[in-house]
Design a protein around this motif. Structure first.
Motif, PDB file in Angstrom:
ATOM      1  N   UNK A 123       0.794  -1.222   0.184  1.00 55.82           N
ATOM      2  CA  UNK A 123       0.019  -0.065  -0.184  1.00 55.82           C
ATOM      3  C   UNK A 123       0.902   1.237  -0.099  1.00 55.82           C
ATOM      4  N   UNK A 124       2.017   1.318  -0.091  1.00 47.25           N
ATOM      5  CA  UNK A 124       3.017   2.284  -0.181  1.00 47.25           C
ATOM      6  C   UNK A 124       2.679   3.337  -1.415  1.00 47.25           C
ATOM      7  N   UNK A 125       2.442   2.984  -2.519  1.00 43.04           N
ATOM      8  CA  UNK A 125       2.145   3.525  -3.598  1.00 43.04           C
ATOM      9  C   UNK A 125       0.953   4.422  -3.336  1.00 43.04           C
ATOM     10  N   UNK A 126      -0.061   3.638  -2.868  1.00 45.83           N
ATOM     11  CA  UNK A 126      -1.336   4.420  -2.481  1.00 45.83           C
ATOM     12  C   UNK A 126      -1.093   5.609  -1.417  1.00 45.83           C
ATOM     13  N   UNK A 127      -0.411   5.239  -0.349  1.00 44.36           N
ATOM     14  CA  UNK A 127      -0.246   6.452   0.558  1.00 44.36           C
ATOM     15  C   UNK A 127       0.587   7.686  -0.063  1.00 44.36           C
ATOM     16  N   UNK A 128       1.560   7.245  -1.055  1.00 43.50           N
ATOM     17  CA  UNK A 128       2.387   8.431  -1.694  1.00 43.50           C
ATOM     18  C   UNK A 128       1.394   9.242  -2.572  1.00 43.50           C
ATOM     19  N   UNK A 129       0.463   8.403  -3.145  1.00 42.92           N
ATOM     20  CA  UNK A 129      -0.564   9.282  -4.130  1.00 42.92           C
ATOM     21  C   UNK A 129      -1.471  10.146  -3.256  1.00 42.92           C
ATOM     22  N   UNK A 130      -1.877   9.512  -2.202  1.00 43.48           N
ATOM     23  CA  UNK A 130      -2.735  10.428  -1.202  1.00 43.48           C
ATOM     24  C   UNK A 130      -1.950  11.466  -0.734  1.00 43.48           C
ATOM     25  N   UNK A 131      -0.864  11.248  -0.352  1.00 39.03           N
ATOM     26  CA  UNK A 131       0.197  12.299   0.325  1.00 39.03           C
ATOM     27  C   UNK A 131       0.367  13.481  -0.658  1.00 39.03           C
ATOM     28  N   UNK A 132       0.432  13.002  -2.134  1.00 39.98           N
ATOM     29  CA  UNK A 132       0.692  14.487  -3.137  1.00 39.98           C
ATOM     30  C   UNK A 132      -0.463  15.230  -3.094  1.00 39.98           C
ATOM     31  N   UNK A 133      -1.575  14.852  -2.738  1.00 37.96           N
ATOM     32  CA  UNK A 133      -3.006  15.662  -3.178  1.00 37.96           C
ATOM     33  C   UNK A 133      -2.603  17.119  -2.435  1.00 37.96           C
ATOM     34  N   UNK A 134      -2.271  17.245  -1.288  1.00 37.26           N
ATOM     35  CA  UNK A 134      -2.165  18.833  -0.570  1.00 37.26           C
ATOM     36  C   UNK A 134      -1.416  19.680  -1.530  1.00 37.26           C
TER      37      UNK A 134
END
Length: 320
Positions: A123-134
């Motif tokens: 799930x690291x890729x998903x976490x990074x994708x969500x992290x980029x949103x702000x």
């Protein structure tokens, strides 16, 4: 009977006397293709960056005001007027707070989150994708989102403050106004919003530096009895310094030029105004473009100086 000279040198003819064929050097042909490919970008940079920069430097020494023509040379008059303006001095203090708090928090959070994301996990890729949103959202959109959170009537933060006040008996009402009243609280909350925006980029920059660190170094350190904290201090931090330096420079640029968040959240109030907001007010409300140019030049010079200091202090070339 005719005598002919043999082309083969005789035994008495030295090697230096042998005739040699002239060596023909091929001239290097000019290839215009690389220059043609770079030309559009070069023209774009010169047209949108260098020419306006030169124009700003020149005009900062002139009195440029359509309400007070004609344009006339004032030397350092614009800079002296800015340093005597209370609104500019107050915004300088606010911006200094934005820079110190923003750079510190975004760097510390960036290092911590990058270390957590350094090793692969599900799930690291998903976490990074969500992290980029702000970071991907425009500053105006973020300001509008956080306006609802800070809303004195139905905002989440206001509800938390109200409940805490009721628990401790401080008597906090249901319409606590968080922004615009107390200067320190206002600029702290505004910088919280900006840190929420710029931290994802800091994480990505530091994470990219961490990915270049060989895993064998950590294995060797573990064999030698080094703890995780020791490996972090002796391996991770020193080898991640190039990424940390770039992270801090981008944070310095973002915080020194902050405009969207304080303007959307707090309007034109002096309690949270930044130096970039003052550039806008002076140029487009007061129509004093000369002082606006001068203030823009001051911001640019300060940004370059601080960025250079950060790079010279933090950056170290890493050779593995």
């Amino acid at each position: 009977m005719s005598l002919t000279r043999s082309a083969t040198p005789g035994p008495g003819l030295t090697a230096e006397a042998r005739p040699t064929a002239p060596v023909r050097r091929r001239g290097r042909r000019f290839d215009p293709l690389p220059y043609l490919l770079v030309a559009p970008v070069a023209i774009f940079i010169v047209g949108l960056a260098l020419i306006p920069a030169v124009f700003t430097v020149v005009q900062s020494f002139f009195k440029v005001n359509p309400l007070d023509p004609p344009t006339r040379f004032t030397g350092l008059g614009n800079f002296r007027a800015l340093l005597a303006d209370d609104a500019v001095i107050g915004s300088l203090g606010n911006t200094a707070f934005y820079v110190v708090v923003g750079v510190t928090l975004s760097t510390v959070l960036g290092i911590a989150m990058a270390v957590l994301l350094q090793r692969p996990f599900r799930g690291r890729s998903l976490v990074i994708a969500v992290l980029i949103l702000p970071w991907a959202l425009p500053g105006v959109v973020e300001g509008i989102l956080w306006t609802g959170i800070f809303d004195p009537n139905a905002g989440l933060i206001n509800s938390i403050v109200t409940q805490v006040g009721q628990i401790f008996g401080t008597g906090a009402g249901g319409t606590t106004l968080l922004l615009g009243q107390n200067r320190l609280l206002t600029i702290s909350l505004i910088e919280l919003v900006q840190v929420w925006q710029i931290t994802p980029l800091s994480v990505l920059l530091i994470l990219a530096a961490l990915q270049l660190i060989p895993g064998e170094l950590y294995e060797a350190a573990e064999i030698d009895g080094c703890t995780r904290w020791g490996a972090f201090r002796r391996i991770t931090l020193p080898l991640a310094r190039p990424g940390i330096a770039v992270c801090m420079v981008q944070a310095v640029i973002a915080t020194l030029n902050v405009f969207d968040q304080p303007y959307v959240l707090n309007g034109a109030a002096a309690t949270g105004s930044s130096i970039t907001m003052q550039t806008y007010f002076i140029s487009f409300q007061d129509l004093d473009f000369g002082q606006g140019y001068a203030l823009s030049l001051m911001i640019t010079v300060v940004t370059l100086i601080i960025s250079l200091v950060v790079v010279r202090t933090i950056y170290r070339r890493v050779e593995l």
